[in-house]
Scaffold this active site. Structure first.
Site, mmCIF file in Angstrom:
data_model
loop_
_atom_site.group_PDB
_atom_site.id
_atom_site.type_symbol
_atom_site.label_atom_id
_atom_site.label_comp_id
_atom_site.label_asym_id
_atom_site.label_seq_id
_atom_site.Cartn_x
_atom_site.Cartn_y
_atom_site.Cartn_z
ATOM 1 N N ASP A 39 18.179 59.976 -10.604
ATOM 2 C CA ASP A 39 17.081 59.164 -11.134
ATOM 3 C C ASP A 39 16.653 58.053 -10.171
ATOM 4 O O ASP A 39 15.976 57.109 -10.553
ATOM 5 C CB ASP A 39 17.432 58.583 -12.513
ATOM 6 N N HIS A 242 13.558 61.675 19.458
ATOM 7 C CA HIS A 242 13.512 61.247 18.051
ATOM 8 C C HIS A 242 14.888 60.807 17.554
ATOM 9 O O HIS A 242 15.248 61.071 16.407
ATOM 10 C CB HIS A 242 12.967 62.385 17.167
ATOM 11 N N ASP A 259 12.019 51.853 19.526
ATOM 12 C CA ASP A 259 10.677 52.239 19.072
ATOM 13 C C ASP A 259 10.637 51.880 17.598
ATOM 14 O O ASP A 259 11.273 52.547 16.768
ATOM 15 C CB ASP A 259 10.477 53.744 19.300
ATOM 16 N N ASP A 270 3.136 50.282 16.063
ATOM 17 C CA ASP A 270 3.998 51.249 16.742
ATOM 18 C C ASP A 270 4.277 50.723 18.152
ATOM 19 O O ASP A 270 3.419 50.808 19.031
ATOM 20 C CB ASP A 270 3.242 52.597 16.779
ATOM 21 N N HIS A 349 6.068 64.314 26.643
ATOM 22 C CA HIS A 349 5.177 64.076 25.503
ATOM 23 C C HIS A 349 3.845 63.529 25.996
ATOM 24 O O HIS A 349 3.677 63.182 27.160
ATOM 25 C CB HIS A 349 5.822 63.148 24.462
ATOM 26 N N HIS A 353 -1.638 58.667 20.668
ATOM 27 C CA HIS A 353 -2.053 59.255 19.386
ATOM 28 C C HIS A 353 -2.861 58.204 18.648
ATOM 29 O O HIS A 353 -2.732 57.010 18.937
ATOM 30 C CB HIS A 353 -0.840 59.729 18.564
ATOM 31 N N HIS A 360 0.901 58.415 13.033
ATOM 32 C CA HIS A 360 0.111 59.426 13.751
ATOM 33 C C HIS A 360 -1.115 59.611 12.876
ATOM 34 O O HIS A 360 -1.108 60.401 11.944
ATOM 35 C CB HIS A 360 0.900 60.729 13.930
ATOM 36 N N GLU A 383 1.667 55.102 25.469
ATOM 37 C CA GLU A 383 3.123 55.163 25.462
ATOM 38 C C GLU A 383 3.709 56.145 26.461
ATOM 39 O O GLU A 383 4.370 57.108 26.076
ATOM 40 C CB GLU A 383 3.637 55.468 24.050
ATOM 41 N N TYR A 387 12.437 60.077 30.948
ATOM 42 C CA TYR A 387 13.746 60.288 30.316
ATOM 43 C C TYR A 387 14.570 61.160 31.251
ATOM 44 O O TYR A 387 14.197 62.314 31.502
ATOM 45 C CB TYR A 387 13.566 60.970 28.955
ATOM 46 N N ARG A 404 10.558 54.147 27.560
ATOM 47 C CA ARG A 404 9.209 54.317 27.030
ATOM 48 C C ARG A 404 8.656 52.913 26.824
ATOM 49 O O ARG A 404 9.395 52.003 26.414
ATOM 50 C CB ARG A 404 9.205 55.105 25.712
ATOM 51 N N GLU A 406 5.414 51.252 24.904
ATOM 52 C CA GLU A 406 4.349 51.641 23.974
ATOM 53 C C GLU A 406 3.654 50.423 23.408
ATOM 54 O O GLU A 406 4.299 49.540 22.821
ATOM 55 C CB GLU A 406 4.952 52.463 22.817
HETATM 56 N N1 GLY Z 1 6.964 55.964 16.761
HETATM 57 C C1 GLY Z 1 6.315 57.211 16.760
HETATM 58 C C2 GLY Z 1 5.572 57.434 18.005
HETATM 59 O O1 GLY Z 1 5.693 56.655 18.920
HETATM 60 O O2 GLY Z 1 4.790 58.333 18.103
HETATM 61 MN MN MN Z 2 3.589 56.195 19.047
HETATM 62 MN MN MN Z 3 6.498 54.712 18.723
#
Ligand code: GLY
Ligand code: MN
Ligand code: MN
Length: 439
Positions: A39, A242, A259, A270, A349, A353, A360, A383, A387, A404, A406
């Site tokens: 619940d 991730h 991140d 973000d 990547h 985005h 996203h 971003e 790596y 990274r 961003e």
């Molecule tokens: N934190 C998700 C991305 O950077 O796309």
């Molecule tokens: Mn992002």
């Molecule tokens: Mn991010």
């Protein structure tokens, strides 16, 4: 929702959608509540499209918009219920919701099943979102079948069903001033959380302790929750894109990638920062860090009205590839590396985005075969990253460096504005903040 809630921006969006629809009726539900276990529920979070059109915060609610010569906006929501309000808290009920959220009509959600067939009957178009939630598809099917069953009474079901998210996605892609104000505030809170993490971090602490600092800062600034699961990744963890376990020890010499961004009033931020646990970049860490930062600067320069969505990525990639060649992490010429995508081992990547209510965010990335053209009011992330996993052909000094950087960029009339720049970013800024926190 506070007493100062201003329905005007939401009302304006409903009117704009009605104008775009031109005719027919749109039906847009909020998100269903989700059971976590037995619940206990996951925290409720409105559907983004529903929120965009109403600001109404409760579950079990549906918007109906009639377009055409006699436009009308209707909200179906939960009734007032003293018993439930004692247990679970305030509910607007239809009468108050109609006034506060500026709808033409509001009704109990218990009346939706009976009223929806009336509302869609004899309309040429039904605008809704099918194929996302079977329970919603079934409710729409049931309403259509009720109308079809009344054909002898002269009622006709809509012949065409259109995806209501298509016009909404186009609207959401370009943020209005009200949205940009919220996103700016969300960005500043998140930048403050990154500063806090940099000040707090020490070798010997655990990733989850750092995550707790981020959450503390989000919450104390009024954000209800993160916009996505935070990543606090030390050492080798930073090379897992991730990584969300956030439960490893932080060692002297580790580079730490965070991140994390808060959600505020329905909008995401973000931010990623990468910094040394001990407060000083090693030589190889600095080499990779500065390369990624230069790539981000190039992406920033390429982000302006009239450029395509891919322009920041292409600009960042060019810098990264040259840097990887200079550091002898890849071989050949820049053109060969781009052609063979040999850089993908270290940068796998995209650079950007859309960002908005969803991290996203909604919105197409292409018009036909062409990448979208950027225009003022669009918001995207910049971003780039690098790596480096251990490997025989990679100098050991670079192993487990994951970087990274961003930021969130608002496209302006002449270029772009980074709304997340309160989070330190140059090597000197980061080292200075971290040294200050230790002295
Ligand atoms: N934190 C998700 C991305 O950077 O796309
Ligand atoms: Mn992002
Ligand atoms: Mn991010």
């Amino acid at each position: 929702m506070t007493a100062t809630f201003d329905p005007a921006p939401f009302l304006a969006r409903r009117q704009r959608l009605q104008e775009t629809m031109a005719q027919g009726v749109a039906v847009i539900p909020t998100a269903p509540e989700q059971v976590r276990n037995r619940d206990a529920h996951f925290p409720f979070r409105s559907d983004s499209y529903f929120h965009y059109l109403s600001g109404f915060p409760e579950p079990e609610a549906v918007i109906v918009l009639v377009a055409g010569d006699a436009p009308k906006s209707i909200l179906f929501c939960r009734d007032k219920d003293m018993e439930r309000e004692i247990w679970d808290g305030y509910r607007y009920g239809p009468a108050a919701a109609k006034e506060v959220f500026a709808f033409d009509e509001a009704h109990s959600i218990t009346e939706l099943e009976a009223k929806l067939p009336e509302l869609i009957a004899n309309q040429p178009l039904l605008w809704t979102a099918l194929g996302f939630d079977p329970a919603w598809d079934n409710r729409i099917t049931a309403a259509l079948n009720v109308v079809r069953g009344q054909s002898r009474a002269g009622k006709r079901a809509p012949e065409t069903i259109r995806n209501v998210r298509a016009p909404l996605d186009a609207m959401r892609l370009v943020k209005d001033a009200f949205e940009l104000d919220i996103m700016g505030r969300a960005a500043r809170i998140s930048a403050g959380a990154h500063r806090r993490a940099m000040q707090f971090i020490r070798p010997g602490r655990n990733e989850y302790e750092v995550e707790a600092e981020l959450l503390h800062e989000f919450r104390r600034q009024g954000s209800p929750y993160p916009a996505y699961t935070s990543i606090v990744a030390a050492g080798a963890h930073a090379c897992v894109l991730h990584y969300v376990e956030n439960n490893g020890p932080i060692a002297d010499g580790d580079l730490v990638l965070i991140d994390a961004g808060c959600e505020l009033e329905g909008y995401a931020s973000d931010i990623t920062r990468s910094f040394p646990a001990n407060g000083r970049f090693s030589g190889p860490q600095k080499d990779i860090y500065q390369l990624v930062l230069d790539a981000q600067y190039a992406a920033e320069q390429a982000t302006r009205p009239g450029a395509t969505f891919m322009a920041p990525h292409d600009a960042a990639l060019k810098v990264l590839v040259q840097g990887l060649l200079d550091l002898k992490l890849i071989s050949g010429t820049s053109d060969e590396a781009l052609e063979k995508e040999s850089y993908k081992r270290f940068y796998m990547h995209r650079t950007s985005h859309w960002l908005g209510m969803d991290v996203h965010d909604a919105g197409e990335y292409k018009d036909g075969e062409q990448w979208k053209t950027l225009q003022a009011g669009m918001v995207l992330t910049l971003e780039p990253g690098c790596y480096i996993r251990p490997g025989d052909d990679v100098p050991e000094a670079f192993w487990n460096i994951g970087v990274r950087i961003e930021d969130d960029a608002v496209v302006t009339a002449n270029g772009c504005e980074l709304i997340t720049q309160d989070a330190p970013k140059t090597v000197a800024e980061i080292e200075a903040l971290m040294q200050d926190a230790r002295s």
